[in-house]
Design an enzyme around this catalytic site. Structure first.
Site, PDB file in Angstrom:
ATOM      1  N   ASP A  68       1.440  10.419  14.144  1.00 57.98           N
ATOM      2  CA  ASP A  68       2.599  10.580  13.256  1.00 57.98           C
ATOM      3  C   ASP A  68       3.126  12.006  13.280  1.00 57.98           C
ATOM      4  O   ASP A  68       2.485  12.914  13.816  1.00 57.98           O
ATOM      5  CB  ASP A  68       2.240  10.145  11.822  1.00 57.98           C
ATOM      6  N   ASN A 134      -4.435   6.696  -1.059  1.00 57.10           N
ATOM      7  CA  ASN A 134      -3.919   5.374  -1.450  1.00 57.10           C
ATOM      8  C   ASN A 134      -4.199   4.321  -0.377  1.00 57.10           C
ATOM      9  O   ASN A 134      -3.610   3.247  -0.394  1.00 57.10           O
ATOM     10  CB  ASN A 134      -2.414   5.456  -1.745  1.00 57.10           C
ATOM     11  N   HIS A 136      -3.703   4.725   2.905  1.00 51.48           N
ATOM     12  CA  HIS A 136      -2.832   4.745   4.082  1.00 51.48           C
ATOM     13  C   HIS A 136      -3.575   5.218   5.324  1.00 51.48           C
ATOM     14  O   HIS A 136      -4.559   5.950   5.248  1.00 51.48           O
ATOM     15  CB  HIS A 136      -1.524   5.506   3.834  1.00 51.48           C
ATOM     16  N   GLU A 141       2.121   3.563   4.560  1.00 53.64           N
ATOM     17  CA  GLU A 141       1.887   3.532   3.118  1.00 53.64           C
ATOM     18  C   GLU A 141       1.648   2.089   2.649  1.00 53.64           C
ATOM     19  O   GLU A 141       1.942   1.134   3.386  1.00 53.64           O
ATOM     20  CB  GLU A 141       3.116   4.112   2.402  1.00 53.64           C
TER      21      GLU A 141
HETATM   22  C1  GLP Z   1      -1.728  12.572   5.922  1.00 57.17           C
HETATM   23  C2  GLP Z   1      -1.756  12.076   7.357  1.00 57.17           C
HETATM   24  C3  GLP Z   1      -2.858  11.090   7.578  1.00 57.17           C
HETATM   25  C4  GLP Z   1      -4.152  11.641   7.022  1.00 57.17           C
HETATM   26  C5  GLP Z   1      -4.032  11.845   5.533  1.00 57.17           C
HETATM   27  C6  GLP Z   1      -5.302  12.373   4.903  1.00 57.17           C
HETATM   28  O1  GLP Z   1      -1.020  11.749   5.075  1.00 57.17           O
HETATM   29  N1  GLP Z   1      -0.525  11.479   7.787  1.00 57.17           N
HETATM   30  O2  GLP Z   1      -2.964  10.818   8.973  1.00 57.17           O
HETATM   31  O3  GLP Z   1      -5.202  10.754   7.302  1.00 57.17           O
HETATM   32  O4  GLP Z   1      -2.996  12.791   5.336  1.00 57.17           O
HETATM   33  O5  GLP Z   1      -5.376  13.755   5.062  1.00 57.17           O
HETATM   34  P1  GLP Z   1      -6.667  14.602   4.836  1.00 57.17           P
HETATM   35  O6  GLP Z   1      -7.535  14.344   6.019  1.00 57.17           O
HETATM   36  O7  GLP Z   1      -6.187  16.028   4.815  1.00 57.17           O
HETATM   37  O8  GLP Z   1      -7.276  14.170   3.573  1.00 57.17           O
END
Ligand code: GLP
Length: 240
Positions: A68, A134, A136, A141
């Site tokens: 992404d 959440n 995702h 989402e």
């Molecule tokens: C973002 C990214 C996800 C990631 C999530 C959790 O929303 N798009 O790919 O898994 O954050 O991030 P973190 O690993 O910093 O908790």
């Protein structure tokens, strides 16, 4: 190592141990001939990337495909996922080809079509994922169609708030992203999902033990035959 579901769930002591466990999954995938790695951003994969960088694994003949990117951020913006990947992996371990959605392409139909063609040409052998609070995955989402391909996403308030820590303030967090779909992710031959910390515990339990539902995009991983989950004890704390 515990076998709680059809997923291979490994509970580790901390992020460093998670980095080592994740590294082993990559090492094994490469030994098995993986040619295309699906990569992720966020704080969670950082210790895995540290292990990959410190290793003698060679990615120069491989392809990477990232999950992404924020819409509107250029590749050299310090909070873009392009920039993250350069800093954490690609500068030290270049791939033959590395693909990340182009956040500067304002034409969403063209960009998502372009990225789907890249994924089709480069079927992913191992997909690394973090987990949103959440539930995702990527930026898929709650409510995302499980058969979705690459699409433009309006980020939820909770994701904007969670990601605000990386920006000067929440107003600077982009409101949209391009993300591979849940369907794109599920096509990967193997999936490695990693989560640390108490804030992820409810999403982890829903992912592994809850119903398979669009309300928790990660729950679709229950339908995939080859998923490894790496958790610390806090993230595993709501599992039975
Ligand atoms: C973002 C990214 C996800 C990631 C999530 C959790 O929303 N798009 O790919 O898994 O954050 O991030 P973190 O690993 O910093 O908790």
């Amino acid at each position: 190592m515990k076998q709680l579901t059809n997923m291979n769930v490994q509970v580790v002591s901390d992020k460093q141990a998670g980095g080592q466990a994740g590294f082993k999954v990559f090492e094994q995938a490469l030994a098995n001939g993986a040619k295309v790695l699906g990569l992720a951003t966020g704080s969670t994969p950082v210790t895995i990337y540290e292990q990959l960088v410190a290793s003698d694994l060679d990615f120069s003949q491989l392809t990477s495909v990232n999950l992404d990117e924020y819409v509107g951020l250029t590749a050299d913006h310090p909070q873009s996922y392009h920039y993250f990947m350069q800093q954490h992996l690609f500068n030290a371990k270049p791939f033959a080809n590395s693909y990340v959605p182009d956040g500067t392409n304002a034409d969403a139909a063209a960009e998502t079509k372009r990225y789907d063609a890249i994924i089709k040409e480069n079927p992913i052998d191992l997909q690394l994922l973090g987990l949103g609070q959440n539930g995702h995955i990527g930026f898929n989402e709650p409510g995302t169609d499980p058969e979705s391909t690459t699409h433009k996403v309006a980020l939820t308030e909770s994701t904007i708030a969670a990601n605000a820590r990386f920006f000067d303030n929440a107003d600077e967090v982009p409101r949209f992203a391009y993300s591979m779909g849940v369907g794109s992710i599920l096509k990967a031959k193997q999936i490695l999902i990693v989560a640390y910390g108490e804030a992820k515990a409810a999403a982890v339990a829903a992912m592994i033990q809850g119903p398979v539902t669009p309300d928790v995009p990660a729950s679709y991983l229950q339908t995939h035959p080859n998923v490894t989950v790496i958790l610390d004890e806090a993230a595993a704390s709501q599992l039975d």
